[in-house]
Scaffold this active site. Sequence first.
Site, PDB file in Angstrom:
ATOM      1  N   ARG A  27       0.842  -1.314  -0.103  1.00  0.00           N
ATOM      2  CA  ARG A  27       0.081  -0.101   0.029  1.00  0.00           C
ATOM      3  C   ARG A  27       0.826   1.195   0.010  1.00  0.00           C
ATOM      4  O   ARG A  27       0.772   2.192  -0.691  1.00  0.00           O
ATOM      5  CB  ARG A  27      -0.988  -0.112   1.149  1.00  0.00           C
ATOM      6  CG  ARG A  27      -2.333  -0.918   1.210  1.00  0.00           C
ATOM      7  CD  ARG A  27      -2.855  -1.055   2.708  1.00  0.00           C
ATOM      8  NE  ARG A  27      -4.016  -1.878   2.725  1.00  0.00           N
ATOM      9  CZ  ARG A  27      -3.851  -2.825   2.631  1.00  0.00           C
ATOM     10  NH1 ARG A  27      -2.898  -3.726   2.673  1.00  0.00           N
ATOM     11  NH2 ARG A  27      -5.228  -3.931   2.891  1.00  0.00           N
ATOM     12  N   GLY A  96      -1.893 -10.793  -4.646  1.00  0.00           N
ATOM     13  CA  GLY A  96      -3.224  -9.865  -4.326  1.00  0.00           C
ATOM     14  C   GLY A  96      -3.005  -8.535  -4.057  1.00  0.00           C
ATOM     15  O   GLY A  96      -3.888  -7.528  -4.361  1.00  0.00           O
ATOM     16  N   ARG A 124      -8.254 -16.411  -8.648  1.00  0.00           N
ATOM     17  CA  ARG A 124      -8.823 -15.707  -7.623  1.00  0.00           C
ATOM     18  C   ARG A 124      -9.666 -14.505  -8.105  1.00  0.00           C
ATOM     19  O   ARG A 124      -9.373 -13.779  -8.966  1.00  0.00           O
ATOM     20  CB  ARG A 124      -7.261 -15.122  -7.004  1.00  0.00           C
ATOM     21  CG  ARG A 124      -6.496 -16.153  -6.488  1.00  0.00           C
ATOM     22  CD  ARG A 124      -5.190 -15.614  -5.506  1.00  0.00           C
ATOM     23  NE  ARG A 124      -5.557 -14.989  -4.260  1.00  0.00           N
ATOM     24  CZ  ARG A 124      -4.709 -14.153  -3.708  1.00  0.00           C
ATOM     25  NH1 ARG A 124      -3.627 -14.262  -4.068  1.00  0.00           N
ATOM     26  NH2 ARG A 124      -5.230 -13.623  -2.642  1.00  0.00           N
ATOM     27  N   SER A 169     -13.408 -10.266  -0.278  1.00  0.00           N
ATOM     28  CA  SER A 169     -12.158  -9.694   0.082  1.00  0.00           C
ATOM     29  C   SER A 169     -12.199  -8.329   0.271  1.00  0.00           C
ATOM     30  O   SER A 169     -12.760  -7.484  -0.520  1.00  0.00           O
ATOM     31  CB  SER A 169     -11.252 -10.053  -1.051  1.00  0.00           C
ATOM     32  OG  SER A 169      -9.875  -9.207  -0.950  1.00  0.00           O
ATOM     33  N   GLN A 171      -9.693  -6.363  -0.053  1.00  0.00           N
ATOM     34  CA  GLN A 171      -8.944  -5.610  -0.863  1.00  0.00           C
ATOM     35  C   GLN A 171      -9.540  -5.119  -2.035  1.00  0.00           C
ATOM     36  O   GLN A 171      -9.088  -4.018  -2.636  1.00  0.00           O
ATOM     37  CB  GLN A 171      -7.998  -6.699  -1.607  1.00  0.00           C
ATOM     38  CG  GLN A 171      -6.768  -7.250  -0.490  1.00  0.00           C
ATOM     39  CD  GLN A 171      -5.785  -8.377  -1.118  1.00  0.00           C
ATOM     40  OE1 GLN A 171      -5.784  -8.386  -2.372  1.00  0.00           O
ATOM     41  NE2 GLN A 171      -4.850  -9.017  -0.403  1.00  0.00           N
ATOM     42  N   ASP A 313      -5.900 -14.264   8.178  1.00  0.00           N
ATOM     43  CA  ASP A 313      -4.639 -14.937   7.875  1.00  0.00           C
ATOM     44  C   ASP A 313      -4.042 -15.391   9.109  1.00  0.00           C
ATOM     45  O   ASP A 313      -3.533 -16.642   9.035  1.00  0.00           O
ATOM     46  CB  ASP A 313      -3.531 -13.680   7.322  1.00  0.00           C
ATOM     47  CG  ASP A 313      -3.908 -13.445   6.021  1.00  0.00           C
ATOM     48  OD1 ASP A 313      -4.866 -14.226   5.181  1.00  0.00           O
ATOM     49  OD2 ASP A 313      -3.407 -12.433   5.244  1.00  0.00           O
ATOM     50  N   LYS A 340      -7.761 -17.494  -1.047  1.00  0.00           N
ATOM     51  CA  LYS A 340      -6.681 -16.845  -0.777  1.00  0.00           C
ATOM     52  C   LYS A 340      -5.503 -17.534  -1.840  1.00  0.00           C
ATOM     53  O   LYS A 340      -5.871 -17.902  -2.980  1.00  0.00           O
ATOM     54  CB  LYS A 340      -6.218 -16.901   0.831  1.00  0.00           C
ATOM     55  CG  LYS A 340      -6.902 -16.348   1.514  1.00  0.00           C
ATOM     56  CD  LYS A 340      -6.601 -14.803   1.745  1.00  0.00           C
ATOM     57  CE  LYS A 340      -7.160 -14.166   2.758  1.00  0.00           C
ATOM     58  NZ  LYS A 340      -6.761 -12.858   3.020  1.00  0.00           N
TER      59      LYS A 340
END
EC number: 2.5.1.19
Length: 427
Positions: A27, A96, A124, A169, A171, A313, A340
């Site tokens: 990021r 990802g 994914r 997700s 993300q 995670d 994942k």
Amino acid sequence: MESLTLQPIARVEGTVNLPGSKSVSNRALLLAALARGTTVLTNLLDSDDVRHMLNALSALGVQYTLSADRTRCEVTGNGGPLRAAAALELFLGNAGTAMRPLAAALCLGSNDIVLTGEPRMKERPIGHLVDALRQGGAQIDYLEQENYPPLRLRGGFQGGNVEVDGSVSSQFLTALLMTAPLAPQDTVIAIKGDLVSKPYIDITLHLMKTFGVEVDNQSYQRFVVRGKQQYQSPGDYLVEGDASSASYFLAAGAIKGGTVKVTGIGRGSVQGDIRFADVLEKMGATVTWGDDFIACTRGELKAIDMDMNHIPDAAMTIATAALFAQGTTTLRNIYNWRVKETDRLFAMATELRKVGAEVEEGEDYIRITPPAKLKYAEIGTYNDHRMAMCFSLVALSDTPVTILDPKCTAKTFPDYFEQLARISTLA
């Protein structure tokens, strides 16, 4: 195939200086590239996922210099959206944290860019992000399978009202949030369904604020982001240690300490995965918190039944720690394990059974009853760094364990096994 056999470990004791956080590293690199000014990132993670992000930024014309050990990076900001001079294809491995944010950021302005990756990346899902970007005007084509990479991006994202599904997700939301301030119009993001992994959104909002952009977060249901903004370099930024990586060492301390201390994260950390330490405490370990460390000391571990949606995670580490707890452990609300690096619910259930555990694998939960004595097994890692690291904990029993393809830890923690050996005394 390469393999590594870990002999039984009698005791663990010592301090581990954590590598930088993957979530924060990628990021911060992207925001530094989009920002005005030069940013010096220290304690950057050197791993496959971060290298994929760095290679992509370089191909997009971003200037940066890396120290010899690749943990200090000086990024010259672009002062706005990234542009490719010509049509471009970017290979992002199985990262990802590079694929999703870049898929959004490269929809600003006009580009012609293909994002692709390893075969697993093409399995994914990314459809929810693409749907949201298209609502904001982005032109995106699927080149192979609908809803999955590779993608062709041709810019066009304007902002406006977009709705994103939050159930698969976080993300996808992270990618939209980081892109929205540079759009020509204000963006209002509405969340459909339950938002998974909320703490990862907090990392995103914290980093955006560090780079000078505030977001109006309305109870994680709506996010309002003003358009036509510019990210501002903070100058220097220290990447904190990876809290997901900390989980293996803290769990080892809980099972076979001594005391194991991890440095680089602490009570003020922006990463939700530090809450993993609370779970170990609940199981019976002793946990000590500092500003820049967390320490864990052995306790009699008892099984737990918990919703793990907030730490998906790190929750994997609880699945192998459950082998050392009394009773049956149930981890719930972990559907996103299935999308994942591999289908982690299937992989975890399969490999736990190999070492003798009784396992019930549900659509979004796993239930684990440990055997009286663990069995020796060769553990398949499914090209998933976390599978390799989780199952290293089996060596904390009186049984050796063989990890197949141990180098897959390079995704986030290339020298993991060396660090584990450093704090271990063999039986």
